[in-house]
Enzyme design. Structure first.
Site, PDB file in Angstrom:
ATOM      1  N   HIS A  98       3.715 -87.436  33.584  1.00 44.32           N
ATOM      2  CA  HIS A  98       4.429 -88.378  33.585  1.00 44.32           C
ATOM      3  C   HIS A  98       4.284 -89.664  34.008  1.00 44.32           C
ATOM      4  O   HIS A  98       3.059 -90.117  34.833  1.00 44.32           O
ATOM      5  CB  HIS A  98       6.363 -88.388  33.694  1.00 44.32           C
ATOM      6  CG  HIS A  98       5.564 -87.819  35.577  1.00 44.32           C
ATOM      7  ND1 HIS A  98       5.607 -86.353  35.702  1.00 44.32           N
ATOM      8  CD2 HIS A  98       5.585 -88.232  36.965  1.00 44.32           C
ATOM      9  CE1 HIS A  98       5.310 -86.576  36.896  1.00 44.32           C
ATOM     10  NE2 HIS A  98       5.635 -87.271  37.634  1.00 44.32           N
ATOM     11  N   HIS A 100       4.758 -93.318  36.097  1.00 48.67           N
ATOM     12  CA  HIS A 100       5.619 -94.250  36.572  1.00 48.67           C
ATOM     13  C   HIS A 100       5.337 -95.997  36.127  1.00 48.67           C
ATOM     14  O   HIS A 100       4.227 -95.682  36.583  1.00 48.67           O
ATOM     15  CB  HIS A 100       4.996 -93.801  38.094  1.00 48.67           C
ATOM     16  CG  HIS A 100       5.266 -93.188  39.417  1.00 48.67           C
ATOM     17  ND1 HIS A 100       6.251 -91.741  39.582  1.00 48.67           N
ATOM     18  CD2 HIS A 100       4.891 -92.096  38.871  1.00 48.67           C
ATOM     19  CE1 HIS A 100       6.342 -90.613  40.126  1.00 48.67           C
ATOM     20  NE2 HIS A 100       5.664 -90.686  39.689  1.00 48.67           N
TER      21      HIS A 100
END
Ligand code: AMP
Ligand code: ZN
Length: 133
Positions: A98, A100
């Site tokens: 992922h 951020h």
């Protein structure tokens, strides 16, 4: 697969969705560094960037760019940091890769990690080990 973020994509666990398309999903980080801190993920599970295809990364980055623009345009943030904790040693807790996106303001007081210069000869030694020429 027992993956929290796959469950969020499937709607089995609630999230504050920011954006979704055929390949990617973006939602608020539940424990934000700053207001609007967003996580961008690919719908296909891969745990780090090395496992991802270039196409998957390009799709994810296109979404990062969209969210970043919306943060600047609509959230009043001046800028943002883009961070990937790539594997456990880098602080990755959720093993679904992922990105951020952390909204930033001038003078917000957030400090990045500490830096210090190379000592004599160190830079040459390090770069000779991993450069790709
Ligand atoms: P990382 O350390 O890069 O693996 O970051 C994982 C991030 O996921 C952390 O910033 C958490 O606050 C965030 N997080 C954990 N659970 C949830 C959740 N259910 N919904 C949204 N964000 C979450
Ligand atoms: Zn997953």
């Amino acid at each position: 697969m027992d993956c929290l973020f796959c469950k969020i994509i499937a709607g089995e666990i609630p999230s504050y969705k920011v954006y979704e398309d055929d390949n990617t999903f973006a939602f608020l980080d539940i424990n934000p560094v700053s207001q609007g801190h967003t996580l961008v993920i690919h719908k296909q599970h891969f745990s780090n960037l090395e496992e991802a295809s270039e196409e998957q990364l390009a799709q994810t980055m296109a979404t990062v760019k969209k969210i970043g623009q919306s943060i600047k345009d609509n959230l009043g943030a001046e800028s943002y940091n883009l961070v990937v904790n790539n594997d456990e040693a880098a602080g990755q807790i959720i093993s679904h890769a992922h990105f951020h996106i952390i909204p930033r303001e001038r003078g917000d007081g957030l400090q990045p990690w500490p830096q210090s210069p190379y000592e004599e000869g160190q830079a040459e030694e390090v770069v000779s080990k991993f450069r790709i020429l």
